[in-house]
Design a protein around this motif. Structure first.
Motif, PDB file in Angstrom:
ATOM      1  N   ASP A 161     -27.732  24.102  14.731  1.00 35.19           N
ATOM      2  CA  ASP A 161     -27.057  23.163  15.024  1.00 35.19           C
ATOM      3  C   ASP A 161     -27.947  22.130  15.624  1.00 35.19           C
ATOM      4  O   ASP A 161     -27.330  20.898  15.473  1.00 35.19           O
ATOM      5  CB  ASP A 161     -25.919  23.609  15.793  1.00 35.19           C
ATOM      6  CG  ASP A 161     -24.601  22.605  15.104  1.00 35.19           C
ATOM      7  OD1 ASP A 161     -24.368  22.526  14.121  1.00 35.19           O
ATOM      8  OD2 ASP A 161     -23.664  22.298  15.947  1.00 35.19           O
ATOM      9  N   ASN A 166     -26.341  18.631  17.746  1.00 36.24           N
ATOM     10  CA  ASN A 166     -25.222  19.374  18.525  1.00 36.24           C
ATOM     11  C   ASN A 166     -24.029  18.715  18.577  1.00 36.24           C
ATOM     12  O   ASN A 166     -23.473  18.185  19.549  1.00 36.24           O
ATOM     13  CB  ASN A 166     -25.709  19.589  19.685  1.00 36.24           C
ATOM     14  CG  ASN A 166     -26.953  20.654  19.993  1.00 36.24           C
ATOM     15  OD1 ASN A 166     -28.055  20.342  20.015  1.00 36.24           O
ATOM     16  ND2 ASN A 166     -26.621  22.012  19.777  1.00 36.24           N
ATOM     17  N   TYR A 327     -18.989  24.804  15.557  1.00 35.29           N
ATOM     18  CA  TYR A 327     -20.352  24.104  15.319  1.00 35.29           C
ATOM     19  C   TYR A 327     -20.548  23.234  14.123  1.00 35.29           C
ATOM     20  O   TYR A 327     -19.508  23.427  13.344  1.00 35.29           O
ATOM     21  CB  TYR A 327     -21.444  25.167  15.505  1.00 35.29           C
ATOM     22  CG  TYR A 327     -21.752  26.110  16.494  1.00 35.29           C
ATOM     23  CD1 TYR A 327     -22.136  25.799  17.657  1.00 35.29           C
ATOM     24  CD2 TYR A 327     -20.907  27.263  16.267  1.00 35.29           C
ATOM     25  CE1 TYR A 327     -22.084  26.761  18.657  1.00 35.29           C
ATOM     26  CE2 TYR A 327     -21.073  28.267  17.061  1.00 35.29           C
ATOM     27  CZ  TYR A 327     -21.556  28.083  18.254  1.00 35.29           C
ATOM     28  OH  TYR A 327     -21.727  29.139  19.394  1.00 35.29           O
ATOM     29  N   ALA A 329     -22.553  23.020  11.890  1.00 35.52           N
ATOM     30  CA  ALA A 329     -22.762  23.986  10.865  1.00 35.52           C
ATOM     31  C   ALA A 329     -21.717  24.432  10.133  1.00 35.52           C
ATOM     32  O   ALA A 329     -21.783  24.608   8.903  1.00 35.52           O
ATOM     33  CB  ALA A 329     -24.059  24.875  11.238  1.00 35.52           C
ATOM     34  N   TYR A 374     -28.882  29.562   7.894  1.00 35.54           N
ATOM     35  CA  TYR A 374     -28.342  29.591   9.539  1.00 35.54           C
ATOM     36  C   TYR A 374     -28.817  30.760  10.107  1.00 35.54           C
ATOM     37  O   TYR A 374     -29.350  30.791  11.484  1.00 35.54           O
ATOM     38  CB  TYR A 374     -26.941  29.698   9.597  1.00 35.54           C
ATOM     39  CG  TYR A 374     -26.278  28.114   9.002  1.00 35.54           C
ATOM     40  CD1 TYR A 374     -27.145  26.974   9.044  1.00 35.54           C
ATOM     41  CD2 TYR A 374     -25.153  28.053   8.611  1.00 35.54           C
ATOM     42  CE1 TYR A 374     -26.393  25.918   8.384  1.00 35.54           C
ATOM     43  CE2 TYR A 374     -24.337  27.126   8.104  1.00 35.54           C
ATOM     44  CZ  TYR A 374     -25.189  25.952   8.198  1.00 35.54           C
ATOM     45  OH  TYR A 374     -24.686  24.849   7.605  1.00 35.54           O
TER      46      TYR A 374
END
Length: 427
Positions: A161, A166, A327, A329, A374
């Motif tokens: 992330d 973030n 998050y 992502a 990820y």
């Protein structure tokens, strides 16, 4: 045969979830739904929204009768609970009446209707029950994820992330700065997402009572498929969210109490054990996927519905990030997941062709590539955010763009050809 197959498959799935939940000492979706016939329901708003969906097959007079009966039954329940001094420690004081009306319509369909009218009324009942059953099924799935996935992959997603800056930490600080008002608005949007879906669906199904048939495709189909397939990804990629893995809600299981004030440093990620209570329901963000589906289906409505769909999507993204549930992502994966499911459902409805297969295959490939990156490239993504951040957004945007182009082509092929106006013959 299709409807019989769907009913049998759904019933078998619910029974399997009921058995799985019982193994962990808690009631499953069937028992939880049956309890709401008598006991205070978990969400009275959802039950009334489900009844509204069911009523699309009724005439105007029948709708007034059904709504009046539901309110009357709820009033009777309130009086009885007050008379016996029953305490309400959980759930809503209303909603039983709506469930009673839905079940009564099922009985009426079987005993008092025949032919197409029976099938239409049963479809309406099934539509209403699917919404509330989907909620109970989701609760059972979340329990299973917390019991069967003791190790979570939050550190991988949090490191990845960094490529997006973030966003959960940033939006979390913004929501905290807005105080209770901003948090209350976002919480309402987050909680009432199924009600927003019902509003869009009611617009799509507004002609069912007159035409006596359902349209080929509507929001509920996409909504249910997202809810059915999403938890399977939870089992593959278990993640609890920043407020638990990096915040105070995680207790001693959290890495540290850093959310939303201090983004964690970039370290080598590894799986981390977590409790058996917190659901592993982050990857992908199904709230984002559902809000995206609402946004897609609201595009064909009037201006106020389009504005509402856009607001609900933006507010849902703000809530998922601002409350520390997801998050960034997760949200990217959720958008790709929603457009891929929508493409698959629409392709199934219109008949699979080359363009539909390619669209679904492309969305599936991008979604799988996101999960793989990820899991196996988080450190590289964090070290080169100017490369991987735009790549993530580009991958998501490419799925959206390809969906829009393909569906526009579908609609242009199915649009009726306008006939020329008759011209008067020259004298």
């Amino acid at each position: 045969m299709l409807w019989i197959t769907v009913v049998v498959a759904t019933l078998g799935f619910l029974i399997a979830l009921e058995v799985a939940a019982r193994r962990y000492g808690v009631p499953g979706p069937i028992v939880n739904q049956a309890r709401e016939v008598i006991f205070p329901p978990q969400s009275g708003f959802l039950l009334y929204a489900s009844m509204a969906l069911m009523m699309v097959v009724l005439t105007r007079r029948q709708r007034f009768i059904a709504a009046g009966a539901a309110i009357g039954i709820d009033a009777a329940f309130l009086l009885v609970r007050w008379a016996v001094g029953a305490r309400m420690t959980d759930g809503h004081p209303f909603g039983n009446g709506a469930l009673w009306v839905i079940l009564s319509c099922a009985v009426i369909a079987v005993t008092r209707r025949t032919g197409r009218e029976r099938v239409l009324l049963l479809k309406g009942v099934g539509l209403g029950l699917l919404l509330v059953t989907g909620r109970k099924t989701g609760d059972a799935w979340l329990l299973i994820t917390s019991k069967t996935r003791p190790v979570v992959l939050d550190q991988y997603v949090e490191i990845a992330d960094h490529a997006l800056g973030n966003p959960s930490w940033l939006v979390g600080r913004i929501v905290t700065a807005t105080g209770s008002i901003g948090a209350h608005v976002l919480d309402s949007v987050y909680t009432l997402l199924p009600v927003a879906a019902v509003v869009v669906t009611l617009y799509q199904l507004r002609g069912v009572a007159v035409e006596r048939r359902f349209p080929g495709h509507h929001l509920v189909r996409t909504f249910l498929v997202i809810g059915l397939l999403g938890p399977a990804i939870y089992m593959i990629f278990p993640v609890v969210g920043p407020i638990f893995a990096y915040g105070g809600d995680g207790g001693h299981w959290a890495v540290a109490n850093l959310w939303p004030d201090t983004p964690p440093p970039i370290n080598t990620p590894h799986g981390m054990p977590f409790d058996e209570i917190t659901p592993r329901n982050c990857m992908p963000s199904l709230h984002t996927a559902w809000a995206t589906a609402i946004f897609i289906h609201s595009r064909k409505g009037p201006r106020i519905l389009r504005y509402a769909g856009t607001f609900w999507l933006i507010a849902t993204l703000g809530a998922t990030l601002g409350f520390g549930y997801h998050y960034g992502a997760d949200l990217v994966a959720g958008v790709v997941f929603a457009y891929t499911i929508e493409a698959a459902v629409r392709s199934f409805d219109r008949g699979w062709d080359r363009s539909g297969i390619e669209l679904v295959a492309y969305g599936t490939t991008v979604f799988a590539a996101l999960l793989v990156s990820y899991r196996y490239l988080p450190t590289e993504m964090a070290e080169y955010p100017l490369v991987f951040g735009p790549l993530l957004i580009l991958a998501m945007t490419s799925v959206v763009y390809r969906y829009v182009r393909t569906t526009e082509l579908w609609e242009s092929k199915t649009a009726p050809v306008r006939q020329p106006e008759p011209q008067p013959e020259p004298v």
